[in-house]
Motif scaffolding. Structure first.
Motif, short mmCIF file in Angstrom:
data_model
loop_
_atom_site.label_atom_id
_atom_site.label_comp_id
_atom_site.label_asym_id
_atom_site.label_seq_id
_atom_site.Cartn_x
_atom_site.Cartn_y
_atom_site.Cartn_z
N ARG A 30 0.83 -1.20 0.00
CA ARG A 30 0.00 0.00 0.00
C ARG A 30 0.87 1.25 0.00
O ARG A 30 0.51 2.29 -0.57
CB ARG A 30 -0.92 -0.01 1.22
N ASP A 31 2.02 1.17 0.65
CA ASP A 31 2.94 2.31 0.69
C ASP A 31 3.72 2.47 -0.60
O ASP A 31 3.86 3.57 -1.13
CB ASP A 31 3.96 2.13 1.83
N TRP A 32 4.25 1.37 -1.12
CA TRP A 32 5.26 1.43 -2.16
C TRP A 32 4.72 1.32 -3.59
O TRP A 32 5.42 1.72 -4.52
CB TRP A 32 6.30 0.35 -1.92
N LEU A 33 3.54 0.79 -3.77
CA LEU A 33 2.99 0.67 -5.12
C LEU A 33 2.08 1.86 -5.43
O LEU A 33 1.33 2.32 -4.56
CB LEU A 33 2.19 -0.63 -5.26
N SER A 34 2.15 2.34 -6.66
CA SER A 34 1.24 3.40 -7.08
C SER A 34 -0.18 2.84 -7.17
O SER A 34 -0.40 1.74 -7.68
CB SER A 34 1.67 3.94 -8.45
N ARG A 35 -1.13 3.58 -6.68
CA ARG A 35 -2.51 3.11 -6.66
C ARG A 35 -3.13 3.15 -8.06
O ARG A 35 -2.81 4.01 -8.87
CB ARG A 35 -3.33 3.98 -5.72
N ASP A 36 -4.00 2.19 -8.31
CA ASP A 36 -4.75 2.15 -9.56
C ASP A 36 -3.85 2.05 -10.80
O ASP A 36 -4.21 2.54 -11.87
CB ASP A 36 -5.67 3.38 -9.68
N ASN A 37 -2.69 1.45 -10.64
CA ASN A 37 -1.80 1.26 -11.78
C ASN A 37 -1.62 -0.24 -11.99
O ASN A 37 -0.82 -0.89 -11.33
CB ASN A 37 -0.44 1.93 -11.54
N LYS A 38 -2.38 -0.80 -12.90
CA LYS A 38 -2.41 -2.24 -13.11
C LYS A 38 -1.13 -2.78 -13.76
O LYS A 38 -0.92 -3.99 -13.79
CB LYS A 38 -3.62 -2.62 -13.97
N ARG A 39 -0.30 -1.89 -14.27
CA ARG A 39 0.97 -2.34 -14.87
C ARG A 39 1.98 -2.74 -13.80
O ARG A 39 2.92 -3.49 -14.07
CB ARG A 39 1.57 -1.24 -15.75
N HIS A 40 1.77 -2.25 -12.59
CA HIS A 40 2.75 -2.49 -11.53
C HIS A 40 2.03 -2.90 -10.25
O HIS A 40 1.43 -2.07 -9.57
CB HIS A 40 3.59 -1.23 -11.31
N GLU A 41 2.09 -4.18 -9.95
CA GLU A 41 1.38 -4.71 -8.80
C GLU A 41 2.29 -5.63 -7.99
O GLU A 41 3.45 -5.87 -8.36
CB GLU A 41 0.12 -5.45 -9.25
N GLY A 42 1.78 -6.14 -6.90
CA GLY A 42 2.58 -7.01 -6.06
C GLY A 42 1.72 -7.79 -5.09
O GLY A 42 0.49 -7.67 -5.08
N ILE A 43 2.39 -8.58 -4.26
CA ILE A 43 1.70 -9.39 -3.27
C ILE A 43 2.46 -9.34 -1.95
O ILE A 43 3.69 -9.26 -1.93
CB ILE A 43 1.57 -10.86 -3.76
N GLU A 44 1.73 -9.33 -0.85
CA GLU A 44 2.32 -9.40 0.48
C GLU A 44 1.65 -10.54 1.25
O GLU A 44 0.55 -10.99 0.86
CB GLU A 44 2.16 -8.08 1.22
#
Length: 350
Positions: free
Chosen positions: A291-305
Motif C-alpha cells: 500500500r505504501d510502495w505501489l502506485s494506486r490504480d496502476n495495473k501495470r505495476h502490482e505485487g503481493i504481500e
C-alpha cells in the motif's frame, strides 16, 4: 525561478521522491530544478528532462562535517527561490539554513526541529502511497494560489547509446530477444526483504516452464557470488543468463529498458522498472506494505504481500519466515500469468 530538492535516501526512495521535481518542472517549465542526492544514486538522474542539475554528496562529504557544510554552502550560493528538504533531518536542514533568500523553505514537521523552514508539513496519513505523500510537500504553493501540476507518475529515461550498448552485451551473453526477457530480482540490499531462496528457485523453474522466456539474474559486483550460486543450484539452466554484470545503476536501468517484465523482490530495482514502465510484479516481505510502495490504480505495476494470503487473527502468531512462506510460487506464478497480458511478445505468441 530556481528550485532545489534535497533527498538523502537509497534508490527506491530517490525515484519516488522525483515526482516532486517532475511536478515542479511541469508547473514552472522555465524554472531551474536541481536535485541533491547521495553520489551512488545521483547518476541515475542524469539526462532527465525535468532536472537541470543533479548534485551529488560524496561519501567523504557525508562523513566529514566540515566538507559537508562547505558543499552545502557552495550549493546554496545559487540563491534558490524554493528549497524542499524531503529528508528533514538536522543534516539535510542545513540547505534551508543557508538558503536565506528562499521564499519557500519546506520540510517535514518533526518535534523540536525545522526552525529554518518557512513551512513544516505534517506526515500524511496511511491512506496515501509514498509518491502521493511526497507531493503533499507542495501544499504551501497550492495554498498560495499556484496551479501546481501534480504528477505522481515517476519516470526515468536512458540514452539510446546506453540501451544499445547493453543490448549488445546481452546478446553476447546469450539473450535471445525473440523470447520474453524477465529480470528476476532474487536478492535485496536488506536480507529481510529476500524471498526464501528455495521458493524463489521453484518460482524460476515454474516461470521457465510456463513461458517462452529467458530469465536474467542481474547483480552488482558484490552480489555476483549470490547470483552464480542461485544459477548453479538450478543446474546452470541455459534459459537463465547470469553473465551480465551491471557495473552501475545506469547500466542496470539500461538493461531493464531492454526487458519485457520485471518479477521478484520489492526494492529499488523494482521502482526503476516502474520508472522505465516495463510491467512489474513484486513480492513484498512481511515487514513491508505494498500500500505504501505501489502506485494506486496502476495495473501495470502490482505485487503481493503475506497478508493478501492470510489476514485473519492467526497471522500474528506466525514467525517471520512462516508469513513469508504464505506466498507460494504457484500464487506468484498465477499473478505473473495475469501480468503477461501486458507484454506484447506474450500477446503475439498466444
Amino acid at each position: 525561478m530556481k528550485i532545489l530538492v534535497v533527498r538523502f535516501k537509497q534508490i527506491g526512495d530517490a525515484i519516488l521522491s522525483s515526482v516532486i521535481c517532475k511536478s515542479l518542472k511541469e508547473t514552472y517549465p522555465d524554472a531551474k530544478v536541481d536535485y541533491v542526492l547521495y553520489d551512488h544514486v545521483a547518476p541515475l538522474f542524469e539526462h532527465q528532462d525535468y532536472l537541470n542539475k543533479v548534485i551529488s554528496i560524496s561519501k567523504d562529504e557525508q562523513k566529514n562535517p566540515f566538507k559537508y557544510l562547505k558543499k552545502v554552502w557552495n550549493v546554496t550560493r545559487t540563491d534558490y527561490d524554493i528549497v524542499i528538504d524531503i529528508m528533514s533531518t538536522p543534516k539535510s536542514e542545513a540547505f534551508t539554513l543557508f538558503s536565506r533568500k528562499a521564499k519557500y523553505k519546506i520540510g517535514r514537521w518533526k518535534p523540536k526541529r525545522g526552525y529554518t523552514y518557512t513551512h513544516s508539513i505534517p506526515e500524511p496519513s496511511s491512506e496515501f502511497d509514498k509518491a502521493e505523500k511526497f507531493l503533499k510537500m507542495l501544499k504551501p504553493l497550492i495554498d498560495d494560489g499556484v496551479d501546481v501540476k501534480l504528477d505522481k507518475n515517476y519516470s526515468l529515461t536512458f540514452l539510446s547509446e546506453e540501451k544499445n550498448d547493453l543490448r549488445k552485451r546481452m546478446k553476447e551473453a546469450g539473450v535471445d530477444f525473440n523470447k520474453i526477457i524477465i529480470p528476476l530480482a532474487i536478492n535485496s540490499r536488506r536480507e529481510s526483504k529476500v524471498y526464501p531462496i528455495d521458493l524463489m528457485k521453484e518460482l524460476a523453474k515454474k516461470i521457465l516452464d510456463e513461458f517462452d522466456c529467458q530469465i536474467i539474474l542481474y547483480y552488482s559486483p558484490n552480489e555476483k557470488e549470490f547470483a552464480k550460486k542461485f544459477h548453479e543450484e538450478l543446474n546452470w539452466d541455459k534459459r537463465i543468463i547470469s553473465d551480465i554484470n551491471t557495473k552501475s545503476i545506469r547500466e542496470l536501468g539500461a538493461l531493464l529498458s531492454n526487458c519485457d517484465i520485471f518479477v521478484g523482490n520489492e526494492g529499488g530495482p523494482r521502482h526503476l522498472a516502474q520508472a522505465i514502465d516495463i510491467p512489474s510484479f513484486s513480492i513484498f516481505s512481511p515487514g513491508s506494505s505494498k500500500r505504501d510502495w505501489l502506485s494506486r490504480d496502476n495495473k501495470r505495476h502490482e505485487g503481493i504481500e503475506p497478508k493478501d494470503v492470510l489476514s485473519d487473527k492467526t497471522y500474528d502468531n506466525l514467525s517471520y519466515e512462516e508469513k513469508y512462506r504464505l506466498i507460494t510460487p504457484d500464487i506468484v506464478l498465477e499473478k505473473v500469468r495475469e501480468k503477461m497480458e501486458l507484454v506484447p511478445k506474450y500477446i503475439e505468441k498466444k
